[in-house]
Design a protein around this motif. Structure first.
Motif, PDB file in Angstrom:
ATOM      1  N   UNK A  30       0.829  -1.203   0.000  1.00 50.84           N
ATOM      2  CA  UNK A  30       0.000   0.000   0.000  1.00 50.84           C
ATOM      3  C   UNK A  30       0.867   1.259   0.000  1.00 50.84           C
ATOM      4  N   UNK A  31       2.123   1.163   0.450  1.00 53.12           N
ATOM      5  CA  UNK A  31       3.013   2.324   0.405  1.00 53.12           C
ATOM      6  C   UNK A  31       3.263   2.761  -1.033  1.00 53.12           C
ATOM      7  N   UNK A  32       3.272   1.813  -1.964  1.00 53.24           N
ATOM      8  CA  UNK A  32       3.416   2.154  -3.385  1.00 53.24           C
ATOM      9  C   UNK A  32       2.209   2.940  -3.871  1.00 53.24           C
ATOM     10  N   UNK A  33       1.027   2.542  -3.427  1.00 52.39           N
ATOM     11  CA  UNK A  33      -0.192   3.248  -3.820  1.00 52.39           C
ATOM     12  C   UNK A  33      -0.196   4.650  -3.216  1.00 52.39           C
ATOM     13  N   UNK A  34       0.297   4.786  -1.988  1.00 52.09           N
ATOM     14  CA  UNK A  34       0.397   6.105  -1.365  1.00 52.09           C
ATOM     15  C   UNK A  34       1.318   7.032  -2.139  1.00 52.09           C
ATOM     16  N   UNK A  35       2.440   6.507  -2.571  1.00 52.55           N
ATOM     17  CA  UNK A  35       3.371   7.320  -3.361  1.00 52.55           C
ATOM     18  C   UNK A  35       2.737   7.735  -4.680  1.00 52.55           C
ATOM     19  N   UNK A  36       2.075   6.827  -5.336  1.00 48.83           N
ATOM     20  CA  UNK A  36       1.409   7.128  -6.599  1.00 48.83           C
ATOM     21  C   UNK A  36       0.366   8.218  -6.403  1.00 48.83           C
ATOM     22  N   UNK A  37      -0.388   8.151  -5.309  1.00 46.81           N
ATOM     23  CA  UNK A  37      -1.417   9.141  -5.014  1.00 46.81           C
ATOM     24  C   UNK A  37      -0.801  10.522  -4.800  1.00 46.81           C
ATOM     25  N   UNK A  38       0.213  10.623  -3.933  1.00 49.83           N
ATOM     26  CA  UNK A  38       0.828  11.913  -3.642  1.00 49.83           C
ATOM     27  C   UNK A  38       1.490  12.524  -4.870  1.00 49.83           C
ATOM     28  N   UNK A  39       2.189  11.717  -5.635  1.00 42.77           N
ATOM     29  CA  UNK A  39       2.905  12.254  -6.785  1.00 42.77           C
ATOM     30  C   UNK A  39       1.951  12.665  -7.906  1.00 42.77           C
ATOM     31  N   UNK A  40       0.864  11.940  -8.110  1.00 41.78           N
ATOM     32  CA  UNK A  40      -0.091  12.343  -9.144  1.00 41.78           C
ATOM     33  C   UNK A  40      -0.772  13.653  -8.767  1.00 41.78           C
ATOM     34  N   UNK A  41      -1.088  13.846  -7.484  1.00 42.09           N
ATOM     35  CA  UNK A  41      -1.660  15.125  -7.052  1.00 42.09           C
ATOM     36  C   UNK A  41      -0.647  16.251  -7.244  1.00 42.09           C
ATOM     37  N   UNK A  42       0.608  16.003  -6.905  1.00 41.44           N
ATOM     38  CA  UNK A  42       1.653  17.017  -7.074  1.00 41.44           C
ATOM     39  C   UNK A  42       1.818  17.398  -8.538  1.00 41.44           C
ATOM     40  N   UNK A  43       1.821  16.421  -9.432  1.00 42.55           N
ATOM     41  CA  UNK A  43       1.990  16.718 -10.850  1.00 42.55           C
ATOM     42  C   UNK A  43       0.774  17.444 -11.425  1.00 42.55           C
ATOM     43  N   UNK A  44      -0.429  17.103 -10.967  1.00 41.05           N
ATOM     44  CA  UNK A  44      -1.612  17.831 -11.427  1.00 41.05           C
ATOM     45  C   UNK A  44      -1.561  19.286 -10.962  1.00 41.05           C
ATOM     46  N   UNK A  45      -1.104  19.515  -9.743  1.00 41.26           N
ATOM     47  CA  UNK A  45      -0.977  20.872  -9.210  1.00 41.26           C
ATOM     48  C   UNK A  45       0.044  21.680 -10.009  1.00 41.26           C
ATOM     49  N   UNK A  46       1.180  21.083 -10.302  1.00 42.48           N
ATOM     50  CA  UNK A  46       2.213  21.782 -11.072  1.00 42.48           C
ATOM     51  C   UNK A  46       1.718  22.081 -12.484  1.00 42.48           C
TER      52      UNK A  46
END
Length: 150
Positions: A30-46
């Motif tokens: 699930x830590x992999x899914x957490x990383x995917x979630x945080x990074x996709x939100x960060x990239x959408x924001x940028x």
């Protein structure tokens, strides 16, 4: 490097799949899914901030550029932290569970979990390293793009 950084979705999906299919790590994937979630939100924001800069509607370009630069730095920091967490959790859980033959996944789909766990762990770690490299490349691209708007 630009093409490699665009493949981060593939690396994360394969790494997450290998982590979740590993019988001795299982639910800790699930830590992999957490990383995917945080990074996709960060990239959408940028990406949203880049659209604001391109539209030239607001006069706060300097502030937006600084925010994007900080987020570019976060694309180095967050994946590095998650990589270390995945490495530590994966190795620790694997060593403890493999020695005691404790299946940590809520399912058991492999007929020989000993061999498959080693294969899944190797695949997961290879794709975690590739994912870390692609995120670092993505951060470099973000920082270069911001510098072009100056």
């Amino acid at each position: 490097m630009k093409m490699f950084s665009k493949l981060w979705w593939i690396f994360s999906i394969i790494g997450t799949g290998a982590a979740l299919l590993n019988p001795y790590i299982g639910g800790f994937g699930i830590t992999n899914i957490g990383e995917l979630f945080f990074m996709s939100i960060l990239f959408m924001y940028v990406n949203g901030l880049f659209k604001i800069i391109k539209s030239n509607k607001y006069n706060e370009k300097k502030i937006i550029k600084r925010v994007i630069k900080v987020n570019g730095i976060l694309t180095y920091v967050i994946p590095s932290i998650f990589f270390l967490i995945k490495l530590f959790v994966g190795a620790t859980v694997f060593v403890v569970a493999y020695a005691d033959n404790i299946v940590m996944a809520p399912y058991e789909i492999w007929s020989n979990p000993q061999k498959m766990s080693i294969i899944c762990l190797i695949v997961e770690m290879i794709f975690n390293v590739a994912l870390l490299i692609s995120f670092i490349g993505k951060g470099k691209i973000i920082r270069k793009t911001v510098n072009e708007y100056e």
